[in-house]
Scaffold this active site. Structure first.
Site, PDB file in Angstrom:
ATOM      1  N   HIS A   6      34.918  35.170  40.705  1.00 38.73           N
ATOM      2  CA  HIS A   6      33.953  34.415  39.895  1.00 38.73           C
ATOM      3  C   HIS A   6      32.955  33.691  40.804  1.00 38.73           C
ATOM      4  O   HIS A   6      31.774  33.605  40.494  1.00 38.73           O
ATOM      5  CB  HIS A   6      34.676  33.379  39.021  1.00 38.73           C
ATOM      6  CG  HIS A   6      35.470  34.005  37.909  1.00 38.73           C
ATOM      7  ND1 HIS A   6      35.588  33.459  36.670  1.00 38.73           N
ATOM      8  CD2 HIS A   6      36.180  35.161  37.852  1.00 38.73           C
ATOM      9  CE1 HIS A   6      36.341  34.230  35.894  1.00 38.73           C
ATOM     10  NE2 HIS A   6      36.712  35.264  36.613  1.00 38.73           N
ATOM     11  N   ASP A 105      31.113  28.499  34.777  1.00 36.02           N
ATOM     12  CA  ASP A 105      32.146  29.514  34.582  1.00 36.02           C
ATOM     13  C   ASP A 105      32.857  29.333  33.242  1.00 36.02           C
ATOM     14  O   ASP A 105      32.944  28.221  32.710  1.00 36.02           O
ATOM     15  CB  ASP A 105      33.160  29.341  35.718  1.00 36.02           C
ATOM     16  CG  ASP A 105      34.127  30.488  35.816  1.00 36.02           C
ATOM     17  OD1 ASP A 105      33.848  31.412  36.576  1.00 36.02           O
ATOM     18  OD2 ASP A 105      35.162  30.469  35.108  1.00 36.02           O
TER      19      ASP A 105
HETATM   20  O1  LIG Z   1      38.015  42.491  50.586  1.00 35.22           O
HETATM   21  C1  LIG Z   1      37.243  42.172  49.680  1.00 35.22           C
HETATM   22  C2  LIG Z   1      37.661  41.992  48.344  1.00 35.22           C
HETATM   23  C3  LIG Z   1      36.744  41.645  47.391  1.00 35.22           C
HETATM   24  N1  LIG Z   1      35.437  41.473  47.730  1.00 35.22           N
HETATM   25  C4  LIG Z   1      34.452  41.049  46.710  1.00 35.22           C
HETATM   26  O2  LIG Z   1      35.089  40.155  45.795  1.00 35.22           O
HETATM   27  C5  LIG Z   1      34.690  40.410  44.463  1.00 35.22           C
HETATM   28  C6  LIG Z   1      35.928  40.741  43.651  1.00 35.22           C
HETATM   29  O3  LIG Z   1      35.617  40.769  42.295  1.00 35.22           O
HETATM   30  P1  LIG Z   1      36.287  41.772  41.254  1.00 35.22           P
HETATM   31  O4  LIG Z   1      36.149  43.146  41.720  1.00 35.22           O
HETATM   32  O5  LIG Z   1      35.689  41.501  39.912  1.00 35.22           O
HETATM   33  O6  LIG Z   1      37.811  41.476  41.293  1.00 35.22           O
HETATM   34  P2  LIG Z   1      38.705  40.111  41.100  1.00 35.22           P
HETATM   35  O7  LIG Z   1      38.587  39.312  42.297  1.00 35.22           O
HETATM   36  O8  LIG Z   1      40.041  40.570  40.723  1.00 35.22           O
HETATM   37  O9  LIG Z   1      37.954  39.413  39.845  1.00 35.22           O
HETATM   38  C7  LIG Z   1      38.361  38.607  38.758  1.00 35.22           C
HETATM   39  O10 LIG Z   1      37.117  38.282  38.096  1.00 35.22           O
HETATM   40  C8  LIG Z   1      36.396  39.385  37.547  1.00 35.22           C
HETATM   41  C9  LIG Z   1      35.099  38.852  36.947  1.00 35.22           C
HETATM   42  O11 LIG Z   1      35.337  37.986  35.878  1.00 35.22           O
HETATM   43  C10 LIG Z   1      37.233  40.121  36.504  1.00 35.22           C
HETATM   44  O12 LIG Z   1      36.544  41.278  36.062  1.00 35.22           O
HETATM   45  C11 LIG Z   1      38.573  40.534  37.139  1.00 35.22           C
HETATM   46  O13 LIG Z   1      39.398  41.166  36.163  1.00 35.22           O
HETATM   47  C12 LIG Z   1      39.263  39.309  37.725  1.00 35.22           C
HETATM   48  O14 LIG Z   1      40.496  39.678  38.341  1.00 35.22           O
HETATM   49  C13 LIG Z   1      33.705  41.577  44.513  1.00 35.22           C
HETATM   50  O15 LIG Z   1      32.393  41.085  44.451  1.00 35.22           O
HETATM   51  C14 LIG Z   1      33.953  42.212  45.890  1.00 35.22           C
HETATM   52  O16 LIG Z   1      32.787  42.768  46.473  1.00 35.22           O
HETATM   53  C15 LIG Z   1      35.007  41.663  49.015  1.00 35.22           C
HETATM   54  O17 LIG Z   1      33.810  41.526  49.321  1.00 35.22           O
HETATM   55  N2  LIG Z   1      35.934  41.998  49.950  1.00 35.22           N
END
Ligand SMILES: O=c1ccn([C@@H]2O[C@H](COP(=O)(O)OP(=O)(O)O[C@H]3O[C@H](CO)[C@@H](O)[C@H](O)[C@H]3O)[C@@H](O)[C@H]2O)c(=O)[nH]1
Length: 462
Positions: A6, A105
């Site tokens: 988020h 948020d």
């Molecule tokens: O090694 C890593 C891992 C993640 N990311 C970034 O981190 C973010 C991760 O976001 P997302 O892919 O949406 O996963 P979650 O962290 O699991 O996100 C939570 O938030 C999202 C948005 O509300 C929801 O869709 C998901 O279900 C919820 O788990 C992205 O921008 C990625 O590019 C990195 O840059 N490097």
């Protein structure tokens, strides 16, 4: 904002506002400042810090100021309760700054009332696109899961275009005892209905039917400004987005440069999933057997020099030298997905990853686990048809559930990387990727919706 999934898109959004000439202030607590400072880069965005409630008030250990540091169930509930205590300091900042608008948020439902106190409109940002927003709203309203006799019986999501079927097993499971979280979700929904509107992280061309449905049928006020990650244009910006990378960006790019276009599969399960050893071993074996070059991000304590990773099969790292790259910790995801040599993505279907995969023109293996990820997986496989499932059927939370076997992983990876079907999916993904880039350029659909948002806010002020 409180979780990386988020926080990061929220910072992208702040950069987008800034790039369109607006004055932007990000309000956060001290421990989240380094991540935010890295990601805002050169943009002159103010960061205003407020004090996270102290351990005496929250029962949390020192240093728990975002949901990644509070993943254990007992800490998570205390963390969620602690965020309610941010209300007073936030109101203090609103009084001082008198902004024209507050974007916050979904997990800060009370902020609608806080903003109203100062006659400021609050806009909700979940970081989601229209499809998951529509599914969430329809399920909340019609409760189709209460009309099936078992967890595995499929049901149609009512009043949603496109005959989307789900099962009760795939819906977010809020444990009965988890009253605090259930109540927070309820309040989040109520406050959203009272808020000024919702910003969707999407672009119209990706999901026109659902964008229209959300606005016209469900009657919600919404602006699509995404993909917000596209505000990171230069390699350096992409490399600095989010937490500090566990790999040197140049080393990573050099490795990618040695590969053929579209030949590499990127494997990453978002910012919070931590798999057990058994699952990691199966992933390792599946990737090796697929013979597809890979970058695999593993969120499991960084390995110190000379230390063995017991979850890896014997001799794995020697065998995959040159063919596979393991990043232990945090990867510069957007930089990797945007690289021309990356053609596929094995993803847990967080919405950010889903959209970043689309922008990178990748076909995807969908491996949803929790939250609304099963909805996003459906979107990729059944709506835009650029994803194939790995076969998981149950909402399992962040630690992983039944182990997905090597053969299944191997088959799924080959399906998105090799052959005509893979190429067809990738071509479709690339078309969407190009549309995404056009959407954020001058005159594009997201660019124009930004103008509508500003006009709406201006007309409200008069
Ligand atoms: O090694 C890593 C891992 C993640 N990311 C970034 O981190 C973010 C991760 O976001 P997302 O892919 O949406 O996963 P979650 O962290 O699991 O996100 C939570 O938030 C999202 C948005 O509300 C929801 O869709 C998901 O279900 C919820 O788990 C992205 O921008 C990625 O590019 C990195 O840059 N490097």
């Amino acid at each position: 904002m409180q979780a990386n999934g988020h926080i990061i898109p929220c910072i992208d959004l702040a950069r987008l506002f800034f790039s369109r000439g607006l004055k932007v202030t990000i309000i956060t607590t001290h421990l989240n400042v380094p991540l935010i400072s890295r990601t805002i880069g050169k943009s002159k965005i103010n960061i205003k810090t407020i004090q996270f409630p102290s351990p005496q008030h929250t029962g949390l250990p020192e240093g728990c100021e975002n949901s990644e540091s509070a993943l254990a169930p007992d800490k998570f509930i205390k963390f969620m309760k602690a965020t309610i205590l941010l209300r007073e300091p936030l109101e203090h900042v609103l009084q001082q700054e008198q902004p024209n608008c507050l974007v916050s948020d979904m997990f800060f439902p009370w902020s609608t009332d806080s903003a109203a106190k100062f006659n400021i409109p609050r806009i909700v940002f979940h970081g989601l696109g229209f499809f998951p927003l529509c599914v969430l709203a329809c399920i909340r309203q019609y409760k189709p899961q209460e009309k099936v006799s078992s967890y595995t019986e499929p049901f149609l999501v009512p009043n949603l275009p496109g005959e989307i079927t789900l099962t009760k097993m795939q819906l977010p499971q809020v444990p009965q005892h988890d009253k605090v979280f259930a109540q927070l979700l309820e309040e989040s929904n109520e406050s959203e209905l009272k808020s000024y509107g919702v910003i969707a992280n999407s672009f119209y061309e990706l999901e026109p039917v659902y964008a229209d449905h959300y606005r016209n049928e469900l009657g919600r006020k919404a602006w699509h400004l995404g993909p917000v990650s596209l505000c990171n244009r230069e390699t350096e910006e992409k490399a600095c987005r989010g937490r500090e990378s566990s790999i040197d960006e140049h080393e990573c790019l050099k490795w990618l440069q040695s590969k053929q276009p579209n030949s590499v599969v990127y494997v990453c399960f978002g910012s919070m999933t931590v798999f057990g050893d058994a699952q990691l071993k199966e992933i390792a074996m599946g990737l090796e057997a697929s013979e597809v070059p890979f970058i695999w991000v593993v969120k499991k304590g960084a390995k110190s020099e000379g230390e063995k990773s017991e979850w890896l099969p014997e001799g794995f790292e020697e065998r995959i030298k040159g063919k596979g790259l393991i990043i232990r910790g945090w990867a510069p995801q957007v930089m990797i997905l945007d690289h021309e040599c990356v053609g596929g993505f094995v993803t847990h279907c967080g919405w950010n990853s889903t959209l970043e995969g689309v922008c990178g023109g990748c076909s995807m293996v969908t491996w949803p686990m929790y939250g609304e990820q099963f909805y996003n997986a459906k979107f990729l496989s059944d709506v835009v048809k650029i994803g194939v499932g790995v076969g998981v059927q149950t909402w399992i939370g962040m630690g992983g559930g039944e182990v997905v076997k090597k053969d299944v992983i191997e088959k799924a990876v080959k399906r998105i990387m090799v052959g005509d079907e893979a190429e067809e999916m990738r071509n479709r993904a690339k078309e969407f990727g190009n549309m995404a880039k056009r959407a954020v350029e001058v005159g594009g659909s997201s660019y124009n919706d930004f103008n509508s948002l500003i006009q709406d806010l201006r007309s409200r002020a008069h």
